[in-house]
Design a protein around this motif. Sequence first.
Motif, PDB file in Angstrom:
ATOM      1  N   PRO A 110       0.808  -1.227   0.000  1.00  0.00           N
ATOM      2  CA  PRO A 110       0.000   0.000   0.000  1.00  0.00           C
ATOM      3  C   PRO A 110       0.834   1.267   0.000  1.00  0.00           C
ATOM      4  CG  PRO A 110      -0.943  -1.585   1.517  1.00  0.00           C
ATOM      5  CD  PRO A 110       0.371  -2.155   1.068  1.00  0.00           C
ATOM      6  N   HIS A 111       1.961   1.246   0.694  1.00  0.00           N
ATOM      7  CA  HIS A 111       2.834   2.420   0.698  1.00  0.00           C
ATOM      8  C   HIS A 111       3.467   2.635  -0.680  1.00  0.00           C
ATOM      9  CE1 HIS A 111       2.458   2.961   4.995  1.00  0.00           C
ATOM     10  NE2 HIS A 111       3.274   3.995   4.933  1.00  0.00           N
ATOM     11  N   VAL A 112       3.713   1.555  -1.414  1.00  0.00           N
ATOM     12  CA  VAL A 112       4.250   1.695  -2.763  1.00  0.00           C
ATOM     13  C   VAL A 112       3.253   2.451  -3.638  1.00  0.00           C
ATOM     14  CG1 VAL A 112       4.962   0.438  -4.833  1.00  0.00           C
ATOM     15  CG2 VAL A 112       5.662  -0.382  -2.575  1.00  0.00           C
ATOM     16  N   PHE A 113       1.982   2.044  -3.584  1.00  0.00           N
ATOM     17  CA  PHE A 113       0.947   2.739  -4.358  1.00  0.00           C
ATOM     18  C   PHE A 113       0.772   4.168  -3.867  1.00  0.00           C
ATOM     19  CE2 PHE A 113      -0.221  -1.572  -5.556  1.00  0.00           C
ATOM     20  CZ  PHE A 113      -0.654  -1.418  -6.852  1.00  0.00           C
ATOM     21  N   ALA A 114       0.766   4.355  -2.549  1.00  0.00           N
ATOM     22  CA  ALA A 114       0.535   5.698  -1.998  1.00  0.00           C
ATOM     23  C   ALA A 114       1.644   6.661  -2.408  1.00  0.00           C
ATOM     24  CB  ALA A 114       0.434   5.617  -0.472  1.00  0.00           C
ATOM     25  N   VAL A 115       2.892   6.245  -2.255  1.00  0.00           N
ATOM     26  CA  VAL A 115       4.012   7.114  -2.624  1.00  0.00           C
ATOM     27  C   VAL A 115       4.004   7.385  -4.126  1.00  0.00           C
ATOM     28  CG1 VAL A 115       6.526   7.255  -2.747  1.00  0.00           C
ATOM     29  CG2 VAL A 115       5.425   6.454  -0.656  1.00  0.00           C
ATOM     30  N   PHE A 116       3.699   6.370  -4.922  1.00  0.00           N
ATOM     31  CA  PHE A 116       3.638   6.577  -6.373  1.00  0.00           C
ATOM     32  C   PHE A 116       2.573   7.612  -6.724  1.00  0.00           C
ATOM     33  CE2 PHE A 116       1.848   5.791 -10.530  1.00  0.00           C
ATOM     34  CZ  PHE A 116       2.966   5.707 -11.340  1.00  0.00           C
ATOM     35  N   LEU A 173      -5.052  12.558  -7.866  1.00  0.00           N
ATOM     36  CA  LEU A 173      -3.984  11.606  -7.545  1.00  0.00           C
ATOM     37  C   LEU A 173      -3.536  11.732  -6.098  1.00  0.00           C
ATOM     38  CD1 LEU A 173      -1.835  11.854 -10.803  1.00  0.00           C
ATOM     39  CD2 LEU A 173      -3.170   9.885 -10.055  1.00  0.00           C
ATOM     40  N   LEU A 174      -3.436  12.968  -5.610  1.00  0.00           N
ATOM     41  CA  LEU A 174      -3.038  13.153  -4.220  1.00  0.00           C
ATOM     42  C   LEU A 174      -4.105  12.606  -3.278  1.00  0.00           C
ATOM     43  CD1 LEU A 174      -0.958  14.266  -2.256  1.00  0.00           C
ATOM     44  CD2 LEU A 174      -2.127  16.467  -2.334  1.00  0.00           C
ATOM     45  N   ALA A 175      -5.379  12.819  -3.613  1.00  0.00           N
ATOM     46  CA  ALA A 175      -6.462  12.281  -2.784  1.00  0.00           C
ATOM     47  C   ALA A 175      -6.412  10.759  -2.745  1.00  0.00           C
ATOM     48  CB  ALA A 175      -7.814  12.763  -3.311  1.00  0.00           C
ATOM     49  N   GLY A 176      -6.168  10.128  -3.892  1.00  0.00           N
ATOM     50  CA  GLY A 176      -6.066   8.675  -3.919  1.00  0.00           C
ATOM     51  C   GLY A 176      -4.879   8.160  -3.117  1.00  0.00           C
ATOM     52  N   GLY A 177      -3.742   8.822  -3.240  1.00  0.00           N
ATOM     53  CA  GLY A 177      -2.561   8.391  -2.495  1.00  0.00           C
ATOM     54  C   GLY A 177      -2.726   8.548  -1.000  1.00  0.00           C
ATOM     55  N   LEU A 178      -3.293   9.675  -0.560  1.00  0.00           N
ATOM     56  CA  LEU A 178      -3.479   9.893   0.873  1.00  0.00           C
ATOM     57  C   LEU A 178      -4.531   8.963   1.444  1.00  0.00           C
ATOM     58  CD1 LEU A 178      -3.260  13.787   1.167  1.00  0.00           C
ATOM     59  CD2 LEU A 178      -1.496  12.077   1.616  1.00  0.00           C
ATOM     60  N   ALA A 179      -5.555   8.615   0.640  1.00  0.00           N
ATOM     61  CA  ALA A 179      -6.568   7.661   1.103  1.00  0.00           C
ATOM     62  C   ALA A 179      -5.928   6.308   1.405  1.00  0.00           C
ATOM     63  CB  ALA A 179      -7.666   7.512   0.062  1.00  0.00           C
ATOM     64  N   VAL A 180      -5.050   5.841   0.526  1.00  0.00           N
ATOM     65  CA  VAL A 180      -4.343   4.580   0.767  1.00  0.00           C
ATOM     66  C   VAL A 180      -3.468   4.690   2.005  1.00  0.00           C
ATOM     67  CG1 VAL A 180      -2.660   2.960  -0.177  1.00  0.00           C
ATOM     68  CG2 VAL A 180      -4.388   3.961  -1.662  1.00  0.00           C
ATOM     69  N   VAL A 199      -2.693  -5.396  -2.063  1.00  0.00           N
ATOM     70  CA  VAL A 199      -2.820  -5.026  -3.471  1.00  0.00           C
ATOM     71  C   VAL A 199      -4.186  -4.393  -3.729  1.00  0.00           C
ATOM     72  CG1 VAL A 199      -2.827  -5.898  -5.833  1.00  0.00           C
ATOM     73  CG2 VAL A 199      -1.194  -6.814  -4.180  1.00  0.00           C
ATOM     74  N   ALA A 200      -5.233  -4.970  -3.113  1.00  0.00           N
ATOM     75  CA  ALA A 200      -6.582  -4.438  -3.307  1.00  0.00           C
ATOM     76  C   ALA A 200      -6.690  -3.014  -2.780  1.00  0.00           C
ATOM     77  CB  ALA A 200      -7.599  -5.334  -2.611  1.00  0.00           C
ATOM     78  N   LEU A 201      -6.070  -2.735  -1.651  1.00  0.00           N
ATOM     79  CA  LEU A 201      -6.098  -1.380  -1.107  1.00  0.00           C
ATOM     80  C   LEU A 201      -5.361  -0.407  -2.021  1.00  0.00           C
ATOM     81  CD1 LEU A 201      -6.742   0.662   1.086  1.00  0.00           C
ATOM     82  CD2 LEU A 201      -4.729  -0.129   2.355  1.00  0.00           C
ATOM     83  N   GLY A 202      -4.194  -0.799  -2.537  1.00  0.00           N
ATOM     84  CA  GLY A 202      -3.444   0.077  -3.429  1.00  0.00           C
ATOM     85  C   GLY A 202      -4.180   0.341  -4.726  1.00  0.00           C
ATOM     86  N   VAL A 203      -4.754  -0.703  -5.328  1.00  0.00           N
ATOM     87  CA  VAL A 203      -5.511  -0.527  -6.566  1.00  0.00           C
ATOM     88  C   VAL A 203      -6.758   0.309  -6.303  1.00  0.00           C
ATOM     89  CG1 VAL A 203      -6.807  -1.746  -8.352  1.00  0.00           C
ATOM     90  CG2 VAL A 203      -4.615  -2.653  -7.573  1.00  0.00           C
ATOM     91  N   GLY A 204      -7.351   0.162  -5.112  1.00  0.00           N
ATOM     92  CA  GLY A 204      -8.503   0.983  -4.762  1.00  0.00           C
ATOM     93  C   GLY A 204      -8.167   2.464  -4.719  1.00  0.00           C
ATOM     94  N   GLY A 205      -6.969   2.802  -4.277  1.00  0.00           N
ATOM     95  CA  GLY A 205      -6.547   4.200  -4.294  1.00  0.00           C
ATOM     96  C   GLY A 205      -6.403   4.744  -5.701  1.00  0.00           C
ATOM     97  N   VAL A 206      -5.868   3.926  -6.607  1.00  0.00           N
ATOM     98  CA  VAL A 206      -5.773   4.329  -8.013  1.00  0.00           C
ATOM     99  C   VAL A 206      -7.168   4.532  -8.597  1.00  0.00           C
ATOM    100  CG1 VAL A 206      -4.968   3.641 -10.304  1.00  0.00           C
ATOM    101  CG2 VAL A 206      -3.577   3.128  -8.291  1.00  0.00           C
ATOM    102  N   ALA A 207      -8.083   3.594  -8.290  1.00  0.00           N
ATOM    103  CA  ALA A 207      -9.459   3.706  -8.779  1.00  0.00           C
ATOM    104  C   ALA A 207     -10.142   4.951  -8.237  1.00  0.00           C
ATOM    105  CB  ALA A 207     -10.245   2.456  -8.395  1.00  0.00           C
TER     106      ALA A 207
END
Length: 398
Positions: free
Chosen positions: A56-62, A99-106, A360-368
Amino acid sequence: MASVQYREIDGRSSAYLALLGALSGLILAGLGAAWYMEHNGHYVTGMSNRIVWGTPHVFAVFLIVAASGALNVASIASVFGRDLYKPLARLSGLLALALLAGGLAVLVLDLGRPDRLIVAMTHYNFKSIFAWNIFLYTGFFAVVALYLWTMFERRMNGHSKRAGLLAFLWRLVLTTGTGSIFGFLVAREPYNSALLAPLFIVMSFSFGLAVFVLVLMAACRWSGRALGDVVLNRLRDLLGVFVAAVLYFVAVYHLTNLYIARQHDVERFLLWDGGIYPALFWIGQILVGGILPLVLLFKSASRHAIAAAAVSVILGGLAQVYVLIIGGQAYPQLMFPEKEVSSSFFDGVVAAYAPSLPEVALGVGGVALALALTAVALKVLPFLPRSLADGDVDSAAA
């Protein structure tokens, strides 16, 4: 001088509704994963007391880094006076916020105890870069919202350049702060480097522009709007420069570590004998995220090649952040430099980690979530120009 005409997209088509439905499903899956991890504890994930920042941190930082870079198109228009990019400035600001909202949500949902965020918001330790980032992230929302207001409100158009300059400087500080989270961790040998701050800035340029290009191409195609070769070729050339810059800074970062004798073991782990991490570095980050996009961007001008290059940059960027965050924690921590230490607590043992489905589901959810916010905003407000055809763009920039 011709003015740019903006219009909302039509949100009544079956394709648009299907897109929102798919994104909503991924968001619900991410929320379910967050509830599952919080209810059962983080032991159900691949994380441990040695790997405390997982997928999740990988998705959030990205997403956070890409949010800063997505605003680059608007900055080029207002700060550097490139009129060709002005029709894209509104979409650039919207994508940065989404994108920032999605990253911070994760990031918040991965804390395990999201309610503890209140403590971080009311009790500040200004010696911690995490405390500073709270101000940087919330301030970014306010600054970009102000910037968008100056673009939407005709009476405020004269202040757009100053607001754009403020947003440009703020996002540079924000990305520097994000890179400094790792650069200031002197206890972790793979992190401790002042080069991580400028590396993160260049990474943001590349990742953010890749996401912007894909969203722009998809939005224009699905809404039936013209997207001329002039704009797309400029974005293609710019993306190629940013990808090359990332490769340059990565090379400087690792060559600097190789020059330092005590960093040789770290570099050997990350580049050669670290298992999955060297494979992700050379295949994912360098080949897929660096060399392949450059070949696609500079050997072909087709739209399929540009889209494929942008996808490659995103995949390579995820691999790069994974190697940096997970690989940096997996390397055995040196508790007492230049001393021989012996104990039964994993001395010299590489930390094991495998991403779990909830992570993975949490990270993809942030992208979505970021994409869903963008899709809804494009329907509600006129972020996208009526036409980006070559003749319309040239006359608007004249």
